[in-house]
Design a protein around this motif. Structure first.
Motif, PDB file in Angstrom:
ATOM      1  N   MET A  71      19.211 -10.411   2.691  1.00  0.00           N
ATOM      2  CA  MET A  71      17.836 -10.420   3.121  1.00  0.00           C
ATOM      3  C   MET A  71      16.916 -10.538   1.906  1.00  0.00           C
ATOM      4  SD  MET A  71      15.473  -7.577   5.092  1.00  0.00           S
ATOM      5  CE  MET A  71      16.657  -6.340   4.810  1.00  0.00           C
ATOM      6  N   ILE A  72      15.803 -11.258   2.105  1.00  0.00           N
ATOM      7  CA  ILE A  72      14.772 -11.338   1.071  1.00  0.00           C
ATOM      8  C   ILE A  72      13.787 -10.207   1.321  1.00  0.00           C
ATOM      9  CG2 ILE A  72      12.891 -12.694   0.080  1.00  0.00           C
ATOM     10  CD1 ILE A  72      14.372 -15.211   1.121  1.00  0.00           C
ATOM     11  N   SER A  73      13.586  -9.381   0.320  1.00  0.00           N
ATOM     12  CA  SER A  73      12.630  -8.294   0.398  1.00  0.00           C
ATOM     13  C   SER A  73      11.380  -8.690  -0.383  1.00  0.00           C
ATOM     14  CB  SER A  73      13.232  -7.018  -0.185  1.00  0.00           C
ATOM     15  OG  SER A  73      12.269  -5.993  -0.186  1.00  0.00           O
ATOM     16  N   VAL A  74      10.261  -8.769   0.314  1.00  0.00           N
ATOM     17  CA  VAL A  74       8.978  -9.123  -0.303  1.00  0.00           C
ATOM     18  C   VAL A  74       8.128  -7.868  -0.333  1.00  0.00           C
ATOM     19  CG1 VAL A  74       6.932 -10.584  -0.182  1.00  0.00           C
ATOM     20  CG2 VAL A  74       9.135 -11.447   0.679  1.00  0.00           C
ATOM     21  N   VAL A  75       7.631  -7.513  -1.515  1.00  0.00           N
ATOM     22  CA  VAL A  75       6.746  -6.361  -1.653  1.00  0.00           C
ATOM     23  C   VAL A  75       5.406  -6.859  -2.178  1.00  0.00           C
ATOM     24  CG1 VAL A  75       6.367  -4.129  -2.746  1.00  0.00           C
ATOM     25  CG2 VAL A  75       8.686  -4.809  -2.079  1.00  0.00           C
ATOM     26  N   ILE A  76       4.356  -6.576  -1.418  1.00  0.00           N
ATOM     27  CA  ILE A  76       2.996  -6.942  -1.806  1.00  0.00           C
ATOM     28  C   ILE A  76       2.266  -5.643  -2.094  1.00  0.00           C
ATOM     29  CG2 ILE A  76       0.846  -8.022  -1.047  1.00  0.00           C
ATOM     30  CD1 ILE A  76       3.163  -9.508   0.901  1.00  0.00           C
ATOM     31  N   SER A  77       1.902  -5.464  -3.364  1.00  0.00           N
ATOM     32  CA  SER A  77       1.233  -4.231  -3.781  1.00  0.00           C
ATOM     33  C   SER A  77      -0.261  -4.488  -3.944  1.00  0.00           C
ATOM     34  CB  SER A  77       1.808  -3.741  -5.111  1.00  0.00           C
ATOM     35  OG  SER A  77       3.192  -3.497  -4.980  1.00  0.00           O
ATOM     36  N   ARG A  78      -1.037  -3.563  -3.396  1.00  0.00           N
ATOM     37  CA  ARG A  78      -2.497  -3.663  -3.467  1.00  0.00           C
ATOM     38  C   ARG A  78      -3.063  -2.411  -4.134  1.00  0.00           C
ATOM     39  NH1 ARG A  78      -4.517  -7.506   0.448  1.00  0.00           N
ATOM     40  NH2 ARG A  78      -2.855  -8.169   1.851  1.00  0.00           N
ATOM     41  N   HIS A  79      -4.189  -2.611  -4.800  1.00  0.00           N
ATOM     42  CA  HIS A  79      -4.951  -1.501  -5.355  1.00  0.00           C
ATOM     43  C   HIS A  79      -6.403  -1.736  -4.941  1.00  0.00           C
ATOM     44  CE1 HIS A  79      -6.025   1.782  -7.971  1.00  0.00           C
ATOM     45  NE2 HIS A  79      -6.963   1.020  -8.502  1.00  0.00           N
ATOM     46  N   ASN A  80      -6.991  -0.762  -4.259  1.00  0.00           N
ATOM     47  CA  ASN A  80      -8.355  -0.913  -3.728  1.00  0.00           C
ATOM     48  C   ASN A  80      -8.494  -2.196  -2.914  1.00  0.00           C
ATOM     49  OD1 ASN A  80      -9.184   1.500  -4.898  1.00  0.00           O
ATOM     50  ND2 ASN A  80      -9.781   0.492  -6.809  1.00  0.00           N
ATOM     51  N   ASN A  81      -7.503  -2.459  -2.070  1.00  0.00           N
ATOM     52  CA  ASN A  81      -7.476  -3.608  -1.159  1.00  0.00           C
ATOM     53  C   ASN A  81      -7.395  -4.964  -1.871  1.00  0.00           C
ATOM     54  OD1 ASN A  81      -7.225  -4.304   1.548  1.00  0.00           O
ATOM     55  ND2 ASN A  81      -9.386  -4.837   1.700  1.00  0.00           N
ATOM     56  N   GLU A  82      -6.973  -4.969  -3.119  1.00  0.00           N
ATOM     57  CA  GLU A  82      -6.803  -6.209  -3.875  1.00  0.00           C
ATOM     58  C   GLU A  82      -5.351  -6.330  -4.322  1.00  0.00           C
ATOM     59  OE1 GLU A  82      -8.437  -7.265  -8.109  1.00  0.00           O
ATOM     60  OE2 GLU A  82      -9.987  -7.729  -6.614  1.00  0.00           O
ATOM     61  N   ILE A  83      -4.763  -7.482  -4.117  1.00  0.00           N
ATOM     62  CA  ILE A  83      -3.364  -7.690  -4.505  1.00  0.00           C
ATOM     63  C   ILE A  83      -3.243  -7.615  -6.024  1.00  0.00           C
ATOM     64  CG2 ILE A  83      -1.446  -9.341  -4.545  1.00  0.00           C
ATOM     65  CD1 ILE A  83      -2.463 -10.352  -1.817  1.00  0.00           C
ATOM     66  N   VAL A  84      -2.307  -6.785  -6.481  1.00  0.00           N
ATOM     67  CA  VAL A  84      -2.059  -6.646  -7.916  1.00  0.00           C
ATOM     68  C   VAL A  84      -0.653  -7.100  -8.296  1.00  0.00           C
ATOM     69  CG1 VAL A  84      -3.767  -4.827  -8.279  1.00  0.00           C
ATOM     70  CG2 VAL A  84      -1.412  -4.201  -7.684  1.00  0.00           C
ATOM     71  N   ASN A  85       0.249  -7.186  -7.311  1.00  0.00           N
ATOM     72  CA  ASN A  85       1.626  -7.561  -7.606  1.00  0.00           C
ATOM     73  C   ASN A  85       2.286  -8.115  -6.354  1.00  0.00           C
ATOM     74  OD1 ASN A  85       4.635  -7.077  -7.803  1.00  0.00           O
ATOM     75  ND2 ASN A  85       4.025  -6.502  -9.857  1.00  0.00           N
ATOM     76  N   VAL A  86       3.102  -9.150  -6.555  1.00  0.00           N
ATOM     77  CA  VAL A  86       3.943  -9.700  -5.494  1.00  0.00           C
ATOM     78  C   VAL A  86       5.342  -9.811  -6.078  1.00  0.00           C
ATOM     79  CG1 VAL A  86       4.409 -11.685  -4.010  1.00  0.00           C
ATOM     80  CG2 VAL A  86       2.038 -11.051  -4.518  1.00  0.00           C
ATOM     81  N   SER A  87       6.333  -9.263  -5.387  1.00  0.00           N
ATOM     82  CA  SER A  87       7.708  -9.396  -5.869  1.00  0.00           C
ATOM     83  C   SER A  87       8.633  -9.734  -4.696  1.00  0.00           C
ATOM     84  CB  SER A  87       8.189  -8.128  -6.575  1.00  0.00           C
ATOM     85  OG  SER A  87       8.251  -7.051  -5.672  1.00  0.00           O
ATOM     86  N   LEU A  88       9.639 -10.525  -5.014  1.00  0.00           N
ATOM     87  CA  LEU A  88      10.651 -10.925  -4.039  1.00  0.00           C
ATOM     88  C   LEU A  88      12.007 -10.689  -4.654  1.00  0.00           C
ATOM     89  CD1 LEU A  88       8.213 -13.181  -3.960  1.00  0.00           C
ATOM     90  CD2 LEU A  88       9.649 -14.110  -2.184  1.00  0.00           C
ATOM     91  N   GLU A  89      12.925 -10.180  -3.833  1.00  0.00           N
ATOM     92  CA  GLU A  89      14.273  -9.933  -4.318  1.00  0.00           C
ATOM     93  C   GLU A  89      15.275 -10.205  -3.211  1.00  0.00           C
ATOM     94  OE1 GLU A  89      16.642  -6.592  -6.937  1.00  0.00           O
ATOM     95  OE2 GLU A  89      14.699  -6.110  -6.087  1.00  0.00           O
ATOM     96  N   GLY A  90      16.382 -10.825  -3.578  1.00  0.00           N
ATOM     97  CA  GLY A  90      17.469 -11.058  -2.645  1.00  0.00           C
ATOM     98  C   GLY A  90      17.545 -12.492  -2.160  1.00  0.00           C
ATOM     99  N   HIS A  91      18.471 -12.721  -1.269  1.00  0.00           N
ATOM    100  CA  HIS A  91      18.692 -14.025  -0.638  1.00  0.00           C
ATOM    101  C   HIS A  91      18.699 -13.818   0.866  1.00  0.00           C
ATOM    102  CE1 HIS A  91      19.598 -16.141  -4.363  1.00  0.00           C
ATOM    103  NE2 HIS A  91      20.285 -15.067  -4.737  1.00  0.00           N
ATOM    104  N   ALA A  92      18.200 -14.788   1.596  1.00  0.00           N
ATOM    105  CA  ALA A  92      18.059 -14.633   3.047  1.00  0.00           C
ATOM    106  C   ALA A  92      19.399 -14.455   3.744  1.00  0.00           C
ATOM    107  CB  ALA A  92      17.308 -15.823   3.636  1.00  0.00           C
ATOM    108  N   GLY A  93      20.397 -15.235   3.380  1.00  0.00           N
ATOM    109  CA  GLY A  93      21.679 -15.152   4.056  1.00  0.00           C
ATOM    110  C   GLY A  93      21.687 -15.821   5.418  1.00  0.00           C
ATOM    111  N   TYR A  94      20.736 -16.694   5.669  1.00  0.00           N
ATOM    112  CA  TYR A  94      20.659 -17.400   6.939  1.00  0.00           C
ATOM    113  C   TYR A  94      21.763 -18.442   7.065  1.00  0.00           C
ATOM    114  CZ  TYR A  94      18.609 -20.166  10.739  1.00  0.00           C
ATOM    115  OH  TYR A  94      18.396 -20.845  11.909  1.00  0.00           O
TER     116      TYR A  94
END
Length: 108
Positions: free
Chosen positions: A1-24
């Motif tokens: 599975m691909i894990s996407v983490v979108i981190s926000r600070h004060n409602n503003e995106i500060v980081n986007v990270s993706l890890e893994g493979h879908a496995g579809y």
């Protein structure tokens, strides 16, 4: 599975990270992995090309990890590009399911 983490600070995106493979499907045939990769890489490249926003990025050679972090906030252009990317990721998740892609939102 691909894990996407979108981190926000004060409602503003500060980081986007993706890890893994879908496995579809098998490597080279996985349309979920390909769709996510194209969407995210194009967004990262568009922010670099069309904005003056400062960010750092990193990626694993095997394609199993990508991340982008903003150091000084983001412009309206970057916000629109990131919102568009998130819309696309959300649609991929809806179409193919939680077993292939997970979206997580964090306040930091």
């Amino acid at each position: 599975m691909i894990s996407v983490v979108i981190s926000r600070h004060n409602n503003e995106i500060v980081n986007v990270s993706l890890e893994g493979h879908a496995g579809y499907a098998d490597h080279g045939q996985d349309i979920v992995c390909a769709a996510v990769s194209v969407l995210v890489i194009n967004t990262f490249n568009s922010i670099e090309q069309f904005t003056d926003d400062a960010f750092s990025s990193e990626a694993a050679e095997d394609g199993g990890y990508m991340a982008m972090a903003f150091s000084d906030g983001i412009s309206d252009k970057s916000k629109l590009l990131l919102d568009s990317m998130i819309l696309g990721l959300d649609e991929i998740q809806k179409q193919y399911g939680d077993e292939y892609i997970s979206l997580q939102y964090k306040e930091v």
